[in-house]
Structures are given as C-alpha cells and as structure tokens.
Write a protein that holds these residues in place. Structure first.
Motif, PDB file in Angstrom:
ATOM      1  N   UNK A   1       0.804  -1.221   0.000  1.00 39.45           N
ATOM      2  CA  UNK A   1       0.000   0.000   0.000  1.00 39.45           C
ATOM      3  C   UNK A   1       0.842   1.279   0.000  1.00 39.45           C
ATOM      4  N   UNK A   2       1.895   1.364   0.846  1.00 40.60           N
ATOM      5  CA  UNK A   2       2.660   2.620   0.873  1.00 40.60           C
ATOM      6  C   UNK A   2       3.227   2.977  -0.495  1.00 40.60           C
ATOM      7  N   UNK A   3       3.619   1.966  -1.251  1.00 38.78           N
ATOM      8  CA  UNK A   3       4.204   2.224  -2.557  1.00 38.78           C
ATOM      9  C   UNK A   3       3.116   2.557  -3.568  1.00 38.78           C
ATOM     10  N   UNK A   4       2.057   1.770  -3.578  1.00 44.79           N
ATOM     11  CA  UNK A   4       1.005   1.920  -4.577  1.00 44.79           C
ATOM     12  C   UNK A   4       0.217   3.206  -4.379  1.00 44.79           C
ATOM     13  N   UNK A   5      -0.249   3.417  -3.134  1.00 43.19           N
ATOM     14  CA  UNK A   5      -1.094   4.572  -2.839  1.00 43.19           C
ATOM     15  C   UNK A   5      -0.270   5.769  -2.390  1.00 43.19           C
ATOM     16  N   UNK A   6       0.766   5.470  -1.582  1.00 45.67           N
ATOM     17  CA  UNK A   6       1.590   6.546  -1.022  1.00 45.67           C
ATOM     18  C   UNK A   6       2.185   7.436  -2.093  1.00 45.67           C
ATOM     19  N   UNK A   7       2.595   6.814  -3.196  1.00 45.74           N
ATOM     20  CA  UNK A   7       3.232   7.601  -4.242  1.00 45.74           C
ATOM     21  C   UNK A   7       2.244   8.574  -4.891  1.00 45.74           C
ATOM     22  N   UNK A   8       1.021   8.127  -5.072  1.00 41.26           N
ATOM     23  CA  UNK A   8      -0.004   9.021  -5.641  1.00 41.26           C
ATOM     24  C   UNK A   8      -0.294  10.173  -4.672  1.00 41.26           C
ATOM     25  N   UNK A   9      -0.392   9.812  -3.376  1.00 44.86           N
ATOM     26  CA  UNK A   9      -0.581  10.865  -2.361  1.00 44.86           C
ATOM     27  C   UNK A   9       0.608  11.822  -2.395  1.00 44.86           C
ATOM     28  N   UNK A  10       1.796  11.267  -2.608  1.00 52.32           N
ATOM     29  CA  UNK A  10       3.012  12.083  -2.647  1.00 52.32           C
ATOM     30  C   UNK A  10       2.935  13.158  -3.720  1.00 52.32           C
ATOM     31  N   UNK A  11       2.454  12.763  -4.904  1.00 53.40           N
ATOM     32  CA  UNK A  11       2.294  13.728  -5.996  1.00 53.40           C
ATOM     33  C   UNK A  11       1.365  14.856  -5.552  1.00 53.40           C
ATOM     34  N   UNK A  12       0.247  14.469  -4.925  1.00 54.31           N
ATOM     35  CA  UNK A  12      -0.737  15.476  -4.501  1.00 54.31           C
ATOM     36  C   UNK A  12      -0.169  16.415  -3.446  1.00 54.31           C
ATOM     37  N   UNK A  13       0.571  15.838  -2.488  1.00 55.89           N
ATOM     38  CA  UNK A  13       1.128  16.667  -1.415  1.00 55.89           C
ATOM     39  C   UNK A  13       2.141  17.661  -1.993  1.00 55.89           C
ATOM     40  N   UNK A  14       2.983  17.186  -2.906  1.00 51.94           N
ATOM     41  CA  UNK A  14       3.964  18.096  -3.509  1.00 51.94           C
ATOM     42  C   UNK A  14       3.247  19.204  -4.285  1.00 51.94           C
ATOM     43  N   UNK A  15       2.190  18.844  -4.987  1.00 52.57           N
ATOM     44  CA  UNK A  15       1.407  19.858  -5.695  1.00 52.57           C
ATOM     45  C   UNK A  15       0.896  20.928  -4.734  1.00 52.57           C
ATOM     46  N   UNK A  16       0.442  20.475  -3.554  1.00 54.74           N
ATOM     47  CA  UNK A  16      -0.088  21.438  -2.582  1.00 54.74           C
ATOM     48  C   UNK A  16       1.032  22.316  -2.028  1.00 54.74           C
ATOM     49  N   UNK A  17       2.190  21.701  -1.805  1.00 52.68           N
ATOM     50  CA  UNK A  17       3.315  22.475  -1.269  1.00 52.68           C
ATOM     51  C   UNK A  17       3.718  23.585  -2.252  1.00 52.68           C
ATOM     52  N   UNK A  18       3.864  23.230  -3.519  1.00 52.74           N
ATOM     53  CA  UNK A  18       4.307  24.254  -4.465  1.00 52.74           C
ATOM     54  C   UNK A  18       3.210  25.277  -4.736  1.00 52.74           C
ATOM     55  N   UNK A  19       1.963  24.891  -4.477  1.00 57.24           N
ATOM     56  CA  UNK A  19       0.879  25.857  -4.640  1.00 57.24           C
ATOM     57  C   UNK A  19       0.782  26.773  -3.419  1.00 57.24           C
ATOM     58  N   UNK A  20       1.628  26.502  -2.424  1.00 61.44           N
ATOM     59  CA  UNK A  20       1.658  27.358  -1.247  1.00 61.44           C
ATOM     60  C   UNK A  20       0.557  27.069  -0.249  1.00 61.44           C
TER      61      UNK A  20
END
Ligand SMILES: Cc1cc2nc3c(=O)[nH]c(=O)nc-3n(C[C@H](O)[C@H](O)[C@H](O)COP(=O)(O)O)c2cc1C
Ligand code: SF4
Ligand code: FES
Lengths: 163, 456
Positions: free
Chosen positions: B384-403
């Motif tokens: 799960x961490x690899x399969x789902x975590x990575x998708x969540x990771x993309x979203x979190x990074x998007x939020x970080x760069x969006x401030x």
C-alpha cells in the motif's frame, strides 16, 4: 520455435493467429510474454478474442492471461496507428528540455500521449528511458532510435515517415 | 580518425572531405586513441567495445575473447567461485551484493536443474552500459554467463532484455546463434562435459521487472510481482530452482577476472568497491557517454574532466546518480569519490553508475514530483505505501508548491516518505523517498515558489 508460418497465412487465419504463435513456442506458459509480443507485432495489437485462445493453448486461466496483458505497458488492447512514436519522458531527457519537446509534439500531432492521430498515422506513447540518455532527448520512431530530438527535427522525422 | 557528432545531413560533406582517408573536416576529433575522453579511461570490461565487429568471433578472439572461459573449463566450479570472490566483484545492477557469495550459494546447493539469469532490464534513466555491452560486445556477456553456468552447475540461461532495446535484442539473438554454431554454447562446449544453452526473453515495458524476483515472475510468463525474500533466488529462483541472477555488467566483468586473475581486477578501486565501473554520463552534459574508471573517481572529475560541464553551458545545479531511485546531489558534494560506502553514508547511491546532470533551469520540486509519479506508474501494486503513497506524494507536492499550508504539508511529505521506507517490500517504494527528500533538503527554495510551477 517450431512450425513457421508466413504473415499471409497468419492474416488469413486471423482468429487463429494466437494459437499459431503459441504453437511456435510449444505452447509453453512461460513464453506468454514472447507470444504476446509476436501477436502484437503481427496483428498490431492484442485482440480481446485471442485471450481465451491463449489461455486454452497454454493451459492457464483466462484471468492469468488477462492479468499479464493488463500489467505490462507494452501490450495494446486496441489497434495502433500505422506508426508508433515513443517519446522518452525520464530524467536525463527532462534535463534537456524533454518535457517541452513532449508538449510540442502533443501540439503538433494534436493528440495526448496514449492517443492516435485522427488520420490514423501516428500513435504517441511515453516511455521511461531508451538508453540514449547521453544524446537526450530521445525517442523511438517505430523501432528506430533517434537522439538529440528538437521540435524541428521531430517535424522532419514526421514528414519522412511514409503516410 | 574520429568524427562526431555526425547527423545524416553531414554525410555528403564528410565524403567530400575524404573522411575515410582521415581528411580534415569541421567534425574531426583527431586520432581516436588520442581523444582524452577515451585515453584517460580504464577499460577492462569495455576493452573491445567499438573496436571489434560485434558479431565477429574472429575479432573477439583476436582481442582476448574466450580466454576466461577456456581457463574456466579446466577448473572446478569451486575454484571459479573462489576466483570471482577474490576479485571483490560486487553486483553492478544496483545493490552491490558480492557476486562470489551469490555464486557460492548456487554452487553449494544440490538440485536437478539450476539456472543463470541475466538482468538486462536496464530501466534506470541515465544508464546505457548494458545496452552497449549487448550491442557492442555480445560474446563477452555470453562468455560471462557460460562461466557462471560452469561455476554454479547450471545448464540453462536466460537474458531478460527490455523491449525498449530492439537493437540489443537482435544482436544478442544473432550472437547466441553464432556462438552455438561454434560450440561456445550448447551441448559439450568445446568438447568438454559442460553444456549450457541460452535464450533471450523480452520484457514488456515494466520498470519493476528489473527487480530480480519480479523479473523471475516475468520470465515465468506472469505479471512482474515482487516476491518476498526468503527464499532467496540463489536457492529458489526461476521455476523454484537455484538461480544465479546478475546484471549484464557483473557477468561482463567475469571473463577478465578469469583470464587475468581476481587479483588483477582487485588492484583497481578503493575501499570495498573493487575494480572498475562503467559510469554513464547523461542528461545535460557536453560530452556524454560511457566512462569506465576504477572506483574512487569523484563526481566532479567525471562531470568536468570527462564530461566538459553542461551541454547548455549554464551552471550545473544538481546531479542524479543511480537512476530514478537515486538521490539528487548538490554541487557542494561533487567531490565525493564514487564508492558504494561513501555514497551510502551520504544517503545516496552509486547504483548502476548512471550520472544525470541538470543545469540551473531545473525545477527540483518538479523532479521530486516526477519521482513520486514514476513510482505510482511503475509500482507492482503489492504494498500500500508504494502503490497509494506515491499518488498521495504527488498530490502533497502539488499542494506544497501551490503554497497551501506549506509547513504542514512538508511535514506530511516527510511522514509519507518514512511510511514508504518502512512499509515497502522492495526498493521501488523503499527508495523513491531518496530523490524526493534530497530535493527538499538541498533545494528548499524550489518548494517555495508557487508562481513558477502554477504557470506550468
Ligand atoms: C525497482 C528495482 C529495479 C531494478 N532494476 C534493475 C535493472 O534494471 N537491472 C539490474 O541489473 N538490476 C536491477 N535491480 C536490482 C536487482 O533486483 C538485482 O539486485 C540485480 O539484478 C542483481 O544483480 P547484480 O548482483 O549483478 O547487481 C532493480 C531493483 C529494484 C528494486
Ligand atoms: S515496494 Fe512497490 S514495487 Fe516493491 S513490492 Fe511493494 S508495491 Fe511492489
Ligand atoms: S532518460 Fe531518456 S533515453 Fe534515458
């Protein structure tokens, strides 16, 4: 491999292409990927109808065949265009404006990655590294590797491609 | 005389300049053996590459080919294993596991059938040395695999080559045919009691099939799912039988080791990293390509002395070493010697020796995002961490760069990375945090400029 068949025979016996190819590999289940590659090469894609044929020939379940076809990025369920362009979108190509090139290509062909142009000439696909990273950005045009691609060079390549 | 880089459009002017007689031309590079890029290398594995006709057995043997196998055919399996162990050779596919230990395990176990599998999936971005061996000196790989077969008592081998390498696939198939006809493969190799046959199998565009157990599943015609270890493949590998699995470069290093002795190979290198590594200079680099050098050379020497800096001429900003799961290295660490242990101590990895250079136009937040995205695309889906975590990771990074609640989301990203490190069965999920966390650590400013990324 046993039992060679010409392309013509394969086409005339299209529904049966899968079983002919499987026989070439002695119906060995471990050769499934090779069989699917050959099938896609000769028929253009992996037709839905060939899945049960392969399952029977290799004596494995339909679910197993289906699982393999869907797991691997290479296998296409629908026919592709007359040419397939695979653009590398991995890191070394990114470092040489690969993503700008990718966008320019989408714009030029008027398709997104994974799609085929309206005239059926080109299917555009993404790949992650072609081992041409010292001549990035790179792509495969059909089976031909091309390096140092610029949007201009891409246009030339497309004009050169027989329609 | 060497000329390059040559495009098709240069052909006419090259002929006009009589390049085949060494005529002057704006693309002339001088005498091939005097080009510093080539002259300053230590080519043990790539000694023949580019000099011989890849499919000429005669060329191959004229330049030392099959000397290692000839010797191996007179030795016991145990003696071959000892020679490889003594060389200090460690797996070149990424993990750096001692090759001798792996071979000994297979040698020592009893079984009715054993296998040798070559991992030629070379999925890492920035790497192409495996491809160069297969296209440029295919008999060397065959020789290394036959030696492994004789050492371990295996009679059947497979080379798993990624489908993205059509030329390598064809060259290897031809080489196998030629070597078989000349009795370097098949029954009773060179009239001895040893037999070894070899088959090429194509991958199908799945990065995870480079992981050795996923590769085994793929070789068995299944989905490439990672298997839990134990059992280790050396004891229960392909079709459940003892299997030697090595990278192309590991096998390719073996003929030299047998011919010249493990000691000769061991004399190159530093610390516990012995011998040479074919480094691959890639990305935004003026003079890219393969540089075979002893371990211990620094990143700076590779990039500046061999590579001549960035291709764009702009300042260098980041270097990714070791493929998509490798850390991004900042300029301040360019003087690190290339050595497995030194890199590990700096939370980085040498891996397969791929060096991807980026100039100052790189957006490190975008690179971190891509690392997560790649993991999401290529995950085998078991954990799960690899399969789902990575998708969540993309979203979190998007939020970080969006401030968006940047501090909170950076913490969340760190948490997520830790979960992936702790909860993944293999290095796909386990190492994806390396490029991500190194990007955040060394280039925090890139995660703090919403406008640039939002405009993308
Ligand atoms: C996600 C992932 C991808 C890998 N890709 C490759 C690869 O493309 N080629 C390779 O030789 N090893 C690859 N490896 C490492 C193999 O699992 C294995 O360690 C290696 O093939 C063993 O051979 P060696 O000891 O000669 O390095 C990969 C590992 C992981 C976790
Ligand atoms: S970490 Fe990812 S790729 Fe590796 S076994 Fe787990 S799900 Fe599969
Ligand atoms: S990263 Fe594009 S060819 Fe290797």
């Amino acid at each position: 491999m046993s039992g060679k068949h010409t392309l013509l025979e394969l086409h005339s016996a299209k529904p049966d292409a899968a079983s002919i190819i499987a026989a070439r590999y002695d119906n060995k289940p471990d050769a499934l990927l090779e069989i699917l590659h050959d099938l896609q090469h000769e028929v253009g894609h992996v037709p839905e109808a060939s899945l049960p044929v392969l399952a029977k020939a290799l004596n494995i379940s339909r679910a197993e065949v289906h699982g393999v076809v869907t797991f691997y990025h290479d296998f296409r369920r629908k026919p592709a265009g007359r040419h397939v362009v695979k653009v590398c979108r991995a890191e070394a190509c990114q470092s040489m404006k690969g993503e700008e090139l990718a966008k320019a290509i989408e714009k030029s062909l008027k398709v997104k990655f994974g799609e085929t142009t309206a005239d059926g000439k080109v299917t555009l696909e993404a790949v992650y590294c072609l081992g041409l990273c010292s001549t990035a950005p790179a792509m495969l045009v059909d089976e031909r590797p091309v390096g140092r691609v610029s949007p201009q060079k891409f246009e030339t390549l497309m004009t050169e491609l027989a329609s | 005389m060497a000329y390059g880089p040559v495009e098709a459009s240069d052909a006419a002017s090259l002929f006009a300049a009589k390049f085949h007689e060494g005529g002057a031309h704006k693309l002339s590079l001088g005498l091939t053996e005097d080009i510093p890029f080539l002259k300053n290398q230590e080519r043990l594995t790539f000694a023949r590459c580019g000099i011989t006709d890849p499919l000429s057995l005669e060329d191959y043997m004229k330049l030392g080919g099959f000397a290692g196998l000839k010797k191996a055919l007179t030795m016991t399996g145990a003696a071959i294993v000892a020679e490889v162990s003594n060389s200090g050779l460690r797996g070149r596919g990424g993990a750096g596991f001692p090759t001798g230990i792996k071979w000994k395990t297979v040698h020592d176990v009893k079984a009715d059938q054993k296998y040798v599998c070559c991992n030629a999936d070379e999925g890492d971005s920035g790497t192409f040395a495996d491809r160069m061996v297969m296209e440029g000196d295919p008999f060397m790989l065959i020789e290394g695999m036959v030696i492994a077969g004789v050492a371990g008592g295996a009679t059947k081998g497979f080379i798993y080559i990624r489908s993205e390498y059509p030329d390598a696939i064809n060259t290897m198939k031809d080489a196998i045919r030629i070597a078989t006809a000349a009795k370097w493969l098949g029954q009773h190799i060179q009239g001895t009691e040893h037999s070894f046959s070899l088959e090429v199998r194509r991958g199908a565009g799945a990065y995870i099939c480079g992981e050795e157990t996923a590769m085994l599943d793929s070789l068995e015609g299944k989905r490439g799912m990672v298997r839990p270890k134990p059992p280790i493949p050396a004891l229960q590998g392909l079709f459940g039988k003892p299997t030697i699995i090595n990278n192309v470069l590991s096998f390719a290093a073996v003929p030299y080791i047998l011919a010249e002795g493990g000691e000769a190979y061991k004399n190159y290198g530093m610390g516990r990293s012995r011998g040479t590594l074919p480094f691959q200079l890639a990305g935004n680099i003026k003079q890219g390509g393969l540089v075979e050098k002893a371990f211990g050379i620094t990143l700076r020497q590779l990039i500046e002395d061999f590579g001549g800096g960035t291709a764009t001429g702009k300042p260098l900003r980041a270097v990714q070493v070791g493929g998509p799961l490798g850390s991004y290295i900042p300029i301040s660490q360019l003087d690190m010697p290339m050595d497995y242990e030194t890199f590990a101590a700096a939370s980085a990895m040498v891996g397969h020796g791929g060096v991807v250079v980026f100039d100052d136009s790189v957006d490190m937040a975008a690179q971190a995002r891509f690392a997560m995205e790649f993991c999401a695309i290529e995950s085998c889906g078991k954990c799960t961490p690899c399969r789902i975590g990575s998708t969540r990771g993309v979203e979190v990074i998007d939020r970080i760069v969006a401030g968006e609640s940047r501090e909170k989301n950076l913490l969340l990203l760190d948490d997520l990375c830790q979960t992936m490190i702790d909860g993944s069965l293999c290095a796909m999920g386990g190492l994806t945090p390396m490029p991500v966390q190194s990007a955040v650590r060394f280039w925090p400013e890139d995660f703090d400029r919403p406008m640039k990324v939002a405009a993308e």
